[in-house]
Structure formats: structure tokens, C-alpha cells
Write a protein that holds these residues in place. Structure first.
Motif, mmCIF file in Angstrom:
data_model
loop_
_atom_site.group_PDB
_atom_site.id
_atom_site.type_symbol
_atom_site.label_atom_id
_atom_site.label_comp_id
_atom_site.label_asym_id
_atom_site.label_seq_id
_atom_site.Cartn_x
_atom_site.Cartn_y
_atom_site.Cartn_z
ATOM 1 N N ALA A 71 -49.092 -65.566 -28.089
ATOM 2 C CA ALA A 71 -48.124 -66.275 -28.527
ATOM 3 C C ALA A 71 -48.852 -67.487 -29.295
ATOM 4 N N GLY A 72 -48.192 -68.713 -29.507
ATOM 5 C CA GLY A 72 -48.828 -69.789 -30.376
ATOM 6 C C GLY A 72 -48.581 -70.895 -29.536
ATOM 7 N N ASP A 73 -49.568 -72.137 -29.777
ATOM 8 C CA ASP A 73 -49.516 -73.488 -29.174
ATOM 9 C C ASP A 73 -48.766 -74.246 -29.895
ATOM 10 N N VAL A 74 -47.511 -74.152 -29.060
ATOM 11 C CA VAL A 74 -46.429 -74.863 -30.014
ATOM 12 C C VAL A 74 -46.431 -76.384 -29.722
ATOM 13 N N TYR A 75 -47.218 -76.747 -29.045
ATOM 14 C CA TYR A 75 -47.341 -78.472 -28.669
ATOM 15 C C TYR A 75 -48.030 -79.194 -30.047
ATOM 16 N N HIS A 76 -49.059 -78.493 -30.349
ATOM 17 C CA HIS A 76 -49.486 -79.155 -31.591
ATOM 18 C C HIS A 76 -49.598 -78.542 -33.072
ATOM 19 N N TYR A 77 -48.746 -77.508 -32.865
ATOM 20 C CA TYR A 77 -48.857 -76.885 -34.321
ATOM 21 C C TYR A 77 -47.480 -76.299 -34.517
ATOM 22 N N ILE A 290 -57.682 -71.931 -31.974
ATOM 23 C CA ILE A 290 -57.082 -73.380 -31.669
ATOM 24 C C ILE A 290 -55.793 -72.819 -31.372
ATOM 25 N N VAL A 291 -55.121 -72.081 -32.059
ATOM 26 C CA VAL A 291 -53.523 -71.804 -32.117
ATOM 27 C C VAL A 291 -53.183 -70.841 -31.047
ATOM 28 N N ILE A 292 -54.017 -69.636 -30.785
ATOM 29 C CA ILE A 292 -53.594 -68.576 -30.211
ATOM 30 C C ILE A 292 -53.497 -68.598 -28.566
ATOM 31 N N THR A 293 -52.255 -68.329 -28.123
ATOM 32 C CA THR A 293 -52.423 -68.598 -26.481
ATOM 33 C C THR A 293 -51.911 -67.247 -25.870
ATOM 34 N N SER A 294 -52.119 -66.962 -24.651
ATOM 35 C CA SER A 294 -51.421 -65.845 -24.153
ATOM 36 C C SER A 294 -49.864 -65.987 -24.364
ATOM 37 N N SER A 295 -49.220 -64.706 -24.310
ATOM 38 C CA SER A 295 -47.676 -64.999 -24.287
ATOM 39 C C SER A 295 -47.619 -65.001 -22.658
ATOM 40 N N THR A 348 -40.331 -73.123 -28.791
ATOM 41 C CA THR A 348 -40.827 -74.390 -29.320
ATOM 42 C C THR A 348 -40.933 -75.414 -28.149
ATOM 43 N N SER A 349 -41.535 -76.306 -28.172
ATOM 44 C CA SER A 349 -42.086 -77.534 -27.312
ATOM 45 C C SER A 349 -40.659 -77.992 -26.524
ATOM 46 N N GLY A 350 -40.694 -77.789 -25.204
ATOM 47 C CA GLY A 350 -39.337 -78.531 -24.560
ATOM 48 C C GLY A 350 -38.450 -77.304 -24.285
ATOM 49 N N GLN A 351 -38.519 -76.319 -24.860
ATOM 50 C CA GLN A 351 -37.535 -75.094 -24.424
ATOM 51 C C GLN A 351 -38.133 -74.190 -23.103
ATOM 52 N N PRO A 352 -37.283 -73.417 -22.613
ATOM 53 C CA PRO A 352 -37.763 -72.323 -21.523
ATOM 54 C C PRO A 352 -38.872 -71.593 -22.010
ATOM 55 N N ASN A 358 -48.799 -79.973 -21.804
ATOM 56 C CA ASN A 358 -49.339 -79.745 -23.101
ATOM 57 C C ASN A 358 -50.679 -79.136 -23.242
ATOM 58 N N GLN A 359 -51.485 -79.595 -22.062
ATOM 59 C CA GLN A 359 -52.640 -79.296 -21.907
ATOM 60 C C GLN A 359 -52.990 -77.906 -21.059
ATOM 61 N N SER A 360 -51.784 -77.499 -20.551
ATOM 62 C CA SER A 360 -51.968 -76.303 -19.427
ATOM 63 C C SER A 360 -51.386 -74.975 -20.343
ATOM 64 N N VAL A 361 -52.304 -74.578 -21.155
ATOM 65 C CA VAL A 361 -51.890 -73.203 -21.693
ATOM 66 C C VAL A 361 -53.308 -72.441 -21.841
ATOM 67 N N SER A 362 -53.202 -71.216 -21.749
ATOM 68 C CA SER A 362 -54.573 -70.303 -21.710
ATOM 69 C C SER A 362 -54.660 -69.990 -23.310
ATOM 70 N N LYS A 363 -55.998 -70.092 -23.617
ATOM 71 C CA LYS A 363 -56.442 -69.524 -24.915
ATOM 72 C C LYS A 363 -57.414 -68.140 -24.700
ATOM 73 N N LEU A 364 -57.760 -67.683 -25.751
ATOM 74 C CA LEU A 364 -58.719 -66.658 -25.741
ATOM 75 C C LEU A 364 -59.819 -66.502 -25.036
ATOM 76 N N ALA A 365 -60.240 -66.068 -24.088
ATOM 77 C CA ALA A 365 -61.569 -65.989 -23.295
ATOM 78 C C ALA A 365 -62.257 -65.199 -23.797
#
Length: 542
Positions: A71-77, A290-295, A348-352, A358-365
Motif C-alpha cells: 500500500a502507500g504512505d497516505v500521511y505524507h504523500y 519512502i512511499v511503499i508500506t505493507s498493506s 486516505t489519512s483519517g479513514q478506517p 503517522n509514524q507507525s507504518v511498516s516499510k520494506l525491510a
């Protein structure tokens, strides 16, 4: 991309193949070498390296997004992956690079096939080229259906090749694999030893034979749902493969890795997966990292559904923490719980489905790049990734193919739970998980239908596809997406903003074909790719 893709790619790849680093220079002048000097030993390593580059590029992103792993980092982008999530613009520009890149690279293998070989000197190169052509050309059929084949790769003699039926291409590629095995078995004394020019197996033709058998099994399992004459053909081919491979014991027993000599001297020579999704040579974090997160979907599976999601399809994960999770995505302390924290696709930010912190999101390891290796900074991670090479076909996938073959055709193939468990162990080993943690996981899933090898055959098939999804995330997810289209497994929810109930069964032909081969390209639009119909790949029309 234009019609020149059928004629110049071999020259581009071969333009500077004088050392293992030179063929990673992908921006050389193609006019600096004469065609008569382009021999198979010059073409092969660059063709292999560039083919993997396509796997580690568009195909990596496409598959991970289509399988709801990223998924994507919807907090910053904002505006991340709108087409992939909404599915509102699956058109001729949607991942058109997959088609263009595969055709460019397959052309190089065809050049090797056609190279003068009257004295059998090129037998081993031809065998390798046939296997690689089949491996990659299968993706064209599986993602697009009918495609240029018999009239393609003919240079200026045909710049507008006709489209062949997908089933005919499949049969031809299966024949190519048999021809490759025959050349290997011939073992003519005049055949040149490819040795270091073979950046996958180092000239070990026994491994190429095993790889050919493995790729053939993948073709035939893709045809698991065909009926009538095609089923008769499939069954005959399966029987022959069973005999030749010792009921599957002759398949590959290691990961299929390409190692062209990656280095951090410049970006073109970096391991392409590392460069595309982690760091450049500076080393600086690239935009994708920077933008990719785990779904959220994948995080639930990896965390053992600690989120307590009540959707029925997630219940099989309850209480089973996957030891691969922090090798795939970074560890987050979220509300006091160590976990992979994902984002719901399309949220999007604020949705279920979107964390409030916004710091608690997992990025590619770094597990896929480093395995069990340790690294303290980006530069050390790149060094490990460069030495490791890229996964063309993982041992996990290979063992799961054998597990499925033994499940569907028990009289022809052996493997069953042994192959299934070996697949999970191979995936964990690649990511750097300890044997103790892997064995504990295998114990936990043993009584979990749909996740471990237990229950009905249908539940075991679900377990195979669930484990293939997990194992091919960040490795070869487009392969898993094709398997999802074949089996409708595992559960794969669309994004919250999707306008279609499921993802497409195939892709639309790219702009390059409508621009340069308009007389032949079928005029297929996005209106037909979301249902099974005459345009769906032949093996998926039932």
C-alpha cells in the motif's frame, strides 16, 4: 517504445559485454558494435541480466499491488497508486512496460537460438536460450493472451508481426523446453562450455535440465482447468514429464539466482531490486522506499490476525505469527504491540485502515536483500544485495509447484506435505529466518486448514496458494497474481476505492502495439479485462 523493439534489443544488450560489469552498462551506444561480432557468449549474460531487471521493476510493483501486499504512505504523500487501487484506468498505458521489456529481452534469446550452429558448438547456449525464452514469454501469454510470436523477432523482415493464438504459443514454448533438454542430453563434444558467461548456473547443464523440467511443470499446472483436447494434451505432457523427471524428483532443488556482478560503482550496476525499491549508490533512500508500506491485508496475515479482524477469510491466521514478517516489512511498536502495521489499500489519512499515528507504518525491510546477513547502514545492505543477486525463480515457488502437482496428479508426482513444508523453509531461509522459528511456524500451521497441509484437497490447494502469496511477496509477485487468476486463491480484497469487484484477468495491449502494429493488434479495451471471456488467456476461460 516502437516497432524497433523487434530488431535492436540484442544489439543494445551486446554492445559492451567484455566483462561481467560491462554488460550492466545499459546506456551504451548500440552503433559501437558490428552485428557479425554478436555471438551467443556475448549476448547471453546481458540478456539474462536485463530480463531480471524487468522482473525487479514494473513486474515487482504490479504484482505486489495487484496481490494487495503493498500500500502507500497516505500521511505524507497524496495520490499514490490511483490506477492500481481504483482500477478505473486499466488501459493501454497500464504497466505497458511489462510487454515492451519482455519482448526486448526475449528477442535476445531468439537471436541465440537462430545463431549458426551446424557443428553443435552453440548447443548449450541454444538450450539455455530456449529455457529462458519459454520462462519469460509465458508471462506475455498469461498476462495478455494472443500475442506476436511466429512472425515476431524477424527484424526488418517483418515490422508488423501477426498475432498467434495463445494456446499455440504455449505448445510451442513447451516444445522448446523439450528441445532444450534434448540438446543437453546430446552433450555433443563440440559444444562450447558457457562457464562464466552463464550468470545463473555457471554452465552447469544438469541444473539447466532441472530448470527446464520445472518451467514445463509450471506451464502444465497453469493448464489445470482446461478441458477436452487440451486436457488430453496436458495429461500426455504431464505423464512424459513425470517419467523424465522421476515423478518430480528431477526438478530444481535450489533457488534460481542470476549474479552478473552487481556493484555500487553506479546506479546502473546496482542490484535492480535494491535500486528500484531501497537505495541508490549515494546511498540515498529512493522514492519507492519512502512511499511503499505493507498493506493492511498482508499485515493481518503476517501478524497472526492480532488485529482481530472478523472477516472469515482471516480466521485461518488467528494466533499464528509468521516469522518472516519483520524480514519483509519493518517492525513497528503500535499501541504497545510489536507488529507489521499496514495501510488499507485505497484508504486516505483519517479513514478506517489508516493508522492514527503517522509514524507507525511498516516499510520494506531488508530480508530479501540481505538474508541472514547483518548490516548497520544502507551501504552495507547494498553490498549484501549486490553479492546476493536476483531471484529469477525461487525454491519456494518450485516446491509449491511440486506440492500442487502431487495434490492434483498423485499418480504422476510425489511431494505432498514434504514439498509444501520445504517451500516454507526455503522462503524463510531466503529471508534470513532461523530454522527454529521456521519449525515452530510449521508446527503452528499444521492444524490450520487453508494455511497448513491439512484438511480436504481444496483446503490444501488454498494453503498452497496462501503460502505462495506470502513467499513470492517482494520476490516474484506477478507470478502469484497469475496464479490468483487461475485459482481465485487466496482471498484478495480490492482497495476501498475500487470501482470494480475484482482485479483484471488480463492486461490491455500496450500503446506501442496500437502505434506500430495497428493492423494486427486486437482492439481490446478495459471493458473486457474484468470478466472471463474470449479474450481471457485460454487456460482461464473455463
Amino acid at each position: 517504445m516502437n516497432k524497433l523493439k523487434y530488431i535492436i534489443s540484442s544489439v543494445i544488450v551486446a554492445a559492451s559485454l567484455t566483462s561481467c560489469n560491462d554488460y550492466l552498462d545499459i546506456n551504451e551506444n548500440p552503433n559501437s558494435i558490428h552485428a557479425e561480432n554478436i555471438t551467443p557468449e556475448l549476448i547471453l549474460p546481458g540478456a539474462m541480466a536485463q530480463s531480471y531487471r524487468a522482473q525487479a521493476g514494473d513486474m515487482m510493483q504490479f504484482g505486489n499491488l495487484m496481490m494487495n501486499s503493498w500500500a502507500g504512505d497516505v500521511y505524507h504523500y497524496g495520490g499514490l497508486y490511483p490506477n492500481e487501487f481504483s482500477l478505473s484506468a486499466v488501459n493501454s498505458q497500464f504497466y505497458d512496460g511489462i510487454w515492451d521489456n519482455i519482448y526486448q529481452n526475449v528477442n535476445n534469446f531468439v537471436v541465440i537460438e537462430k545463431y549458426p550452429n551446424g557443428n553443435h558448438a552453440q548447443d548449450k547456449y541454444v538450450a539455455m536460450a530456449k529455457v529462458m525464452k519459454a520462462f519469460y514469454m509465458q508471462y506475455i501469454v498469461d498476462l495478455y493472451g494472443n500475442a506476436p510470436y511466429t512472425e515476431a523477432f524477424k527484424g526488418q523482415n517483418n515490422l508488423a508481426p501477426k498475432y498467434d493464438k495463445d494456446v499455440d504459443i504455449y505448445k510451442s514454448l513447451i516444445t522448446n523446453l523439450d528441445e532444450a533438454v534434448a540438446l543437453i542430453d546430446l552433450d555433443d563434444e563440440a559444444a562450447v562450455d558457457p562457464a562464466g558467461k552463464d550468470i545463473i548456473f555457471g554452465g552447469d547443464m544438469a541444473k539447466w535440465k532441472a530448470f527446464a523440467y520445472t518451467v514445463k511443470l509450471r506451464f502444465l499446472l497453469r493448464m489445470s482447468n482446461v478441458t477436452g483436447d487440451l486436457a488430453t494434451y496436458r495429461n500426455a505432457q504431464l505423464s512424459a514429464l513425470s517419467t523424465a523427471s522421476g515423478m518430480g524428483t528431477g526438478l530444481m532443488t535450489t533457488d534460481v539466482i542470476e549474479k552478473p556482478g552487481y556493484s555500487s560503482s553506479d546506479n546502473d550496476k546496482l542490484n535492480p531490486f535494491a535500486f528500484n525499491y531501497f537505495y541508490n549508490t549515494t546511498p540515498a533512500e529512493v522514492q519507492n522506499h519512502i512511499v511503499i508500506t505493507s498493506s493492511e491485508h498482508l499485515a493481518i496475515a503476517l501478524n497472526g490476525n492480532v488485529e482481530a479482524n472478523t472477516t472469515a477469510e482471516y480466521q485461518k491466521f488467528n494466533g499464528v505469527v509468521d516469522p518472516r514478517r519483520f524480514r519483509l516489512f519493518t517492525n513497528v511498536n503500535y499501541n504497545g504491540v510489536q507488529k507489521v502495521k499496514g495501510v488499507r489499500q485505497g484508504a486516505t489519512s483519517g479513514q478506517p485502515g489508516a493508522p492514527t499515528d503517522n509514524q507507525s507504518v511498516s516499510k520494506l525491510a531488508g530480508g530479501n536483500l540481505a538474508g541472514s546477513g547483518t548490516f548497520a547502514n544502507a551501504g552495507q545492505l547494498l553490498t549484501l544485495a549486490n553479492a546476493r543477486g536476483g531471484v529469477v525463480m525461487s525454491l519456494a515457488e518450485i516446491k509449491l509447484l511440486l506440492a500442487e502437482a502431487s495434490l492434483r496428479y498423485p499418480a504422476l508426482f510425489t511431494g505432498g506435505q514434504t514439498a509444501f513444508n520445504a517451500a516454507i523453509s526455503a522462503s524463510a531461509t531466503w529471508l534470513g529466518v532461523t530454522a527454529a522459528n521456521t519449525n515452530n511456524y510449521l508446527t503452528l500451521i499444521a492444524a490450520k486448514p487453508g494455511l497448513g497441509w491439512t484438511g480436504t484437497d481444496a483446503q490444501k490447494l488454498e494453503a498452497i496458494m496462501t503460502q505462495k502469496w506470502l513467499a513470492l511477496t517482494n520476490v516474484n509477485p506477478t507470478e502469484m497474481y497469475i496464479e490468483y487468476n487461475r485459482t481465485n486463491l487466496p482471498y484478495n480484497p480490492v482497495a476501498v476505492n475500487a470501482v470494480k469487484p475484482r482485479r483484471p484477468y488480463r492486461l490491455v495491449y500496450p500503446n506501442s502495439e496500437f502505434a506500430t502494429n495497428s493492423a494486427n493488434v486486437p482492439n481490446i479495451g478495459s471493458d473486457v479485462v474484468f470478466t472471463k471471456n474470449q479474450y481471457t488467456p485460454f487456460w482461464n476461460q473455463n
